[in-house]
Design an enzyme around this catalytic site. Structure first.
Site, PDB file in Angstrom:
ATOM      1  N   LYS A   4      -2.105 -15.318   5.742  1.00 54.42           N
ATOM      2  CA  LYS A   4      -2.173 -15.435   7.607  1.00 54.42           C
ATOM      3  C   LYS A   4      -2.717 -16.392   7.768  1.00 54.42           C
ATOM      4  O   LYS A   4      -2.332 -16.820   9.287  1.00 54.42           O
ATOM      5  CB  LYS A   4      -3.164 -14.016   7.503  1.00 54.42           C
ATOM      6  CG  LYS A   4      -2.449 -12.415   7.644  1.00 54.42           C
ATOM      7  CD  LYS A   4      -2.807 -11.839   8.199  1.00 54.42           C
ATOM      8  CE  LYS A   4      -1.939 -10.433   8.086  1.00 54.42           C
ATOM      9  NZ  LYS A   4      -2.352  -8.945   8.714  1.00 54.42           N
TER      10      LYS A   4
ATOM     11  N   ASP B 293      -0.362  -8.067  14.749  1.00 51.88           N
ATOM     12  CA  ASP B 293      -1.105  -7.339  14.766  1.00 51.88           C
ATOM     13  C   ASP B 293      -1.856  -6.395  15.572  1.00 51.88           C
ATOM     14  O   ASP B 293      -2.155  -5.355  15.455  1.00 51.88           O
ATOM     15  CB  ASP B 293      -2.359  -7.704  13.478  1.00 51.88           C
ATOM     16  CG  ASP B 293      -1.423  -8.099  12.292  1.00 51.88           C
ATOM     17  OD1 ASP B 293      -0.570  -6.892  11.122  1.00 51.88           O
ATOM     18  OD2 ASP B 293      -2.227  -8.757  11.123  1.00 51.88           O
TER      19      ASP B 293
ATOM     20  N   TYR C  29      -4.571   2.280   5.956  1.00 53.10           N
ATOM     21  CA  TYR C  29      -3.236   3.301   6.012  1.00 53.10           C
ATOM     22  C   TYR C  29      -3.368   4.050   4.262  1.00 53.10           C
ATOM     23  O   TYR C  29      -2.433   5.150   4.513  1.00 53.10           O
ATOM     24  CB  TYR C  29      -2.281   2.852   7.264  1.00 53.10           C
ATOM     25  CG  TYR C  29      -1.663   1.671   5.699  1.00 53.10           C
ATOM     26  CD1 TYR C  29      -0.125   1.990   5.038  1.00 53.10           C
ATOM     27  CD2 TYR C  29      -1.207   0.890   5.844  1.00 53.10           C
ATOM     28  CE1 TYR C  29       0.013   0.181   4.705  1.00 53.10           C
ATOM     29  CE2 TYR C  29      -0.981  -0.518   6.106  1.00 53.10           C
ATOM     30  CZ  TYR C  29      -0.589  -0.933   5.254  1.00 53.10           C
ATOM     31  OH  TYR C  29       0.260  -1.632   4.461  1.00 53.10           O
TER      32      TYR C  29
HETATM   33  P1  NAP Z   1     -10.317  -9.805   5.487  1.00 51.89           P
HETATM   34  O1  NAP Z   1      -9.760 -10.911   6.438  1.00 51.89           O
HETATM   35  O2  NAP Z   1     -10.798  -9.967   4.260  1.00 51.89           O
HETATM   36  O3  NAP Z   1     -11.710  -9.032   6.153  1.00 51.89           O
HETATM   37  C1  NAP Z   1     -12.238  -7.844   5.526  1.00 51.89           C
HETATM   38  C2  NAP Z   1     -13.635  -8.057   6.015  1.00 51.89           C
HETATM   39  O4  NAP Z   1     -13.962  -6.631   5.282  1.00 51.89           O
HETATM   40  C3  NAP Z   1     -14.621  -8.892   6.508  1.00 51.89           C
HETATM   41  O5  NAP Z   1     -15.410  -8.488   6.961  1.00 51.89           O
HETATM   42  C4  NAP Z   1     -15.718  -8.372   4.687  1.00 51.89           C
HETATM   43  O6  NAP Z   1     -16.701  -9.587   4.685  1.00 51.89           O
HETATM   44  C5  NAP Z   1     -15.364  -7.289   5.135  1.00 51.89           C
HETATM   45  N1  NAP Z   1     -15.911  -6.485   3.909  1.00 51.89           N
HETATM   46  C6  NAP Z   1     -14.892  -6.142   1.941  1.00 51.89           C
HETATM   47  N2  NAP Z   1     -15.267  -5.743   1.973  1.00 51.89           N
HETATM   48  C7  NAP Z   1     -15.918  -5.338   1.876  1.00 51.89           C
HETATM   49  C8  NAP Z   1     -17.221  -4.053   1.501  1.00 51.89           C
HETATM   50  N3  NAP Z   1     -17.075  -3.955   0.333  1.00 51.89           N
HETATM   51  N4  NAP Z   1     -18.014  -3.228   2.457  1.00 51.89           N
HETATM   52  C9  NAP Z   1     -18.081  -3.804   3.400  1.00 51.89           C
HETATM   53  N5  NAP Z   1     -17.887  -4.965   4.044  1.00 51.89           N
HETATM   54  C10 NAP Z   1     -16.595  -6.014   3.515  1.00 51.89           C
HETATM   55  O7  NAP Z   1      -9.619  -8.478   5.701  1.00 51.89           O
HETATM   56  P2  NAP Z   1      -8.496  -8.325   6.698  1.00 51.89           P
HETATM   57  O8  NAP Z   1      -7.478  -9.293   6.616  1.00 51.89           O
HETATM   58  O9  NAP Z   1      -8.831  -8.047   8.264  1.00 51.89           O
HETATM   59  O10 NAP Z   1      -8.153  -6.344   6.269  1.00 51.89           O
HETATM   60  C11 NAP Z   1      -8.951  -5.638   6.893  1.00 51.89           C
HETATM   61  C12 NAP Z   1      -8.648  -4.630   6.641  1.00 51.89           C
HETATM   62  O11 NAP Z   1      -7.783  -3.784   7.723  1.00 51.89           O
HETATM   63  C13 NAP Z   1      -7.460  -4.225   4.972  1.00 51.89           C
HETATM   64  O12 NAP Z   1      -8.219  -2.713   5.103  1.00 51.89           O
HETATM   65  C14 NAP Z   1      -6.171  -3.817   5.639  1.00 51.89           C
HETATM   66  O13 NAP Z   1      -5.406  -3.696   4.842  1.00 51.89           O
HETATM   67  C15 NAP Z   1      -6.135  -3.833   6.706  1.00 51.89           C
HETATM   68  N6  NAP Z   1      -5.190  -4.365   7.516  1.00 51.89           N
HETATM   69  C16 NAP Z   1      -4.392  -2.897   7.681  1.00 51.89           C
HETATM   70  C17 NAP Z   1      -3.605  -3.627   9.584  1.00 51.89           C
HETATM   71  C18 NAP Z   1      -2.221  -1.974   9.745  1.00 51.89           C
HETATM   72  O14 NAP Z   1      -1.264  -2.668   9.919  1.00 51.89           O
HETATM   73  N7  NAP Z   1      -2.605  -0.902   9.316  1.00 51.89           N
HETATM   74  C19 NAP Z   1      -2.728  -5.405   9.381  1.00 51.89           C
HETATM   75  C20 NAP Z   1      -3.969  -5.487   9.306  1.00 51.89           C
HETATM   76  C21 NAP Z   1      -5.059  -5.359   7.711  1.00 51.89           C
HETATM   77  P3  NAP Z   1     -17.356 -10.582   3.929  1.00 51.89           P
HETATM   78  O15 NAP Z   1     -16.822 -11.172   5.429  1.00 51.89           O
HETATM   79  O16 NAP Z   1     -18.146 -10.461   3.606  1.00 51.89           O
HETATM   80  O17 NAP Z   1     -16.336 -10.325   2.727  1.00 51.89           O
END
Ligand code: NAP
Length: 453
Positions: free
Chosen positions: A232, A268, A393
């Protein structure tokens, strides 16, 4: 053309077929399952009660029904479907037959001889059956796929085989890993409902191959794509232009190819807002508590700031990332009341007391993530009016959402966001406004069965 998998019982027809269908956005039919559903009996019980000849009759009926379906799909046949020449003729006329050639030793290692499979009660039976059936599979198949290197390898090889015959055109979702994506099912359902004759598939594009992929896109190999983990952010500099919000939050999830130019968007953040509005909520005047500071959190924070949230608190396990996100939001929306800090049970509980909307934008609680919240006591601190929104989800009800429901709070999982971001992407792909309220239930039905409980 259907894609028809043939081969011994235990060769991977059902598991590979189901996953390939998901990635290709096609319906999946497991003929043994259909026979069992119709009879209300397991295959083994049909053999025991009525004999093999009766089962083969039922199987022939299932082959006739599946092969005459006008909607292309992936069909997993029973191991003995090739015994009748008529079955083979019908399947070959209707589809592309792939013989899954899994070594007997692999099947013997992985398949339990628990009495559920007829004709085979041990490895020796399997050897004999394989020797008798191999010539039939080879004669029936258009292609043979050796399944001896693992599930992911076999899946990739099967998809490559299908795509060689039918190269993708239209649209795709690209990411790595990509096997769990629901996007082909969503977009195909929407295209189908709109009568749009476009393909939509899933393509695995490793990190190092993104530049090659965008060159192909610019050259017209696809009309557009959706982008998921891990691309992304990385795709932004490879595009010719990107809309303001995608640039501001540094992430693109939709690319449209227009006359050789690649234009990036982020649906998104608007997808989540549309999902919240559909539930009678939104950011205006709301105190938003955001957990996580990654790509998705960036979109939520920016949108909440621009929509007039009365407060935004960003908490992340690396507080410097939360601070950086807060600074980016302030730069884009100088009046936005944004605070940032470390994600701990205490900080979340303190911020929860005044929150109208809590958004989990971390992978905590996701079925494929190792970790979940250690401490959910912050849920008790939320006021009764609060909505708890988990971007995860799968599973549909995370521990966080279950805890919030137990407190009587309103909850929303990430499925609606996923559906609305897809509908918004389709508007960009097709260049016209869509009736999202009418398409929502169609898209939701398309993915209803694909979530684990
Ligand atoms: P990302 O860019 O990798 O960001 C993840 C965030 O969560 C970062 O702040 C990360 O911290 C933190 N994190 C990861 N593991 C953690 C843990 N064990 N404890 C505490 N914090 C933690 O991912 P993203 O794209 O933003 O996605 C985040 C979530 O949203 C995912 O579950 C994804 O599937 C969901 N999502 C859903 C949709 C939808 O359409 N429903 C769309 C996009 C994303 P660090 O920076 O320290 O690693």
């Amino acid at each position: 053309m259907h894609i028809v998998l043939i081969g011994l019982s235990g060769s991977g027809k059902s598991s590979l077929g189901r996953r390939a269908a998901q990635m290709l956005g096609l319906p999946f039919a497991d003929l043994d399952e259909r026979i069992e559903q119709e009879a209300g009996l397991r295959v083994r019980e049909i053999f025991d009660r009525y004999g093999e000849a009766d089962f083969r009759e039922r199987e022939a009926r299932a082959v006739r029904a599946a092969s005459s379906s006008p909607i292309s799909g992936v069909i997993a046949t029973g191991g003995g479907a090739v015994l009748r020449p008529e079955n083979v003729r019908l399947l070959r006329e209707a589809g592309f037959l792939v013989f899954l050639d899994r070594p007997v030793a692999h099947i013997a290692r992985h398949v339990a001889y628990d009495g559920s499979r007829p004709l085979v009660s041990g490895a020796r039976d399997l050897e004999a059956l394989a020797a008798r059936r191999r010539p039939l599979y080879e004669a029936a198949a258009h292609a043979t796929l050796r399944n001896d290197a693992g599930f992911d390898e076999a899946l990739a090889a099967l998809l490559a085989l299908v795509r060689t015959r039918n190269p993708p055109g239209g649209y795709a979702v690209v990411g790595d890993p990509i096997a769990h994506t629901l996007s082909p099912l969503l977009h195909r359902a929407v295209f189908g409902a709109l009568g749009v004759a476009e393909d939509y598939t899933a393509l695995q594009v490793p990190r190092g191959a993104l530049a090659d992929f965008t060159s192909g896109l610019r050259a017209g190999k696809l009309k557009g794509c959706n982008v998921t983990i891990p691309h992304k952010r990385d795709i932004l500099p490879l595009l010719d232009e990107a809309e303001e919000e995608a640039r501001l939050c540094g992430a693109v999830n939709t690319v449209v190819a227009r006359g050789g130019r690649l234009c990036g968007y982020n649906t998104d953040m608007e997808g989540l807002l549309t999902a919240l509005r559909a539930a009678g909520r939104g950011y205006r005047g709301a105190a938003v508590l955001l957990l996580g500071a990654g790509g998705a959190a960036g979109g939520v924070a920016l949108k909440a700031a621009r929509e007039g949230a009365r407060g935004i608190v960003i908490l992340a396990r690396r507080p410097q990332r939360a601070e950086a996100l807060a600074a980016a939001v302030r730069a884009a929306a100088p009046a936005a009341p944004v605070r940032a800090g470390a994600l701990t049970p205490e900080t979340v509980a303190a911020a929860a007391r005044t929150a109208d909307l809590l958004v989990n934008a971390t992978p905590l609680g996701m079925c494929s993530a190792a970790a979940d919240f250690d401490d959910l006591s912050f849920v008790d601190a939320l006021p009764p009016r609060a909505l708890v929104c988990d971007l995860v989800y799968n599973p549909p009800r995370t521990r966080l959402l279950r805890a919030a429901e137990a407190r009587g709070l309103a909850v929303q999982n990430g499925l609606d966001m996923l559906i609305y971001q897809a509908l918004l992407a389709d508007e960009l792909f097709l260049g016209r406004a869509l009736d999202k309220a009418a398409l929502y239930p169609i898209a939701r039905r398309a993915v209803a069965d694909m979530q684990s409980p």
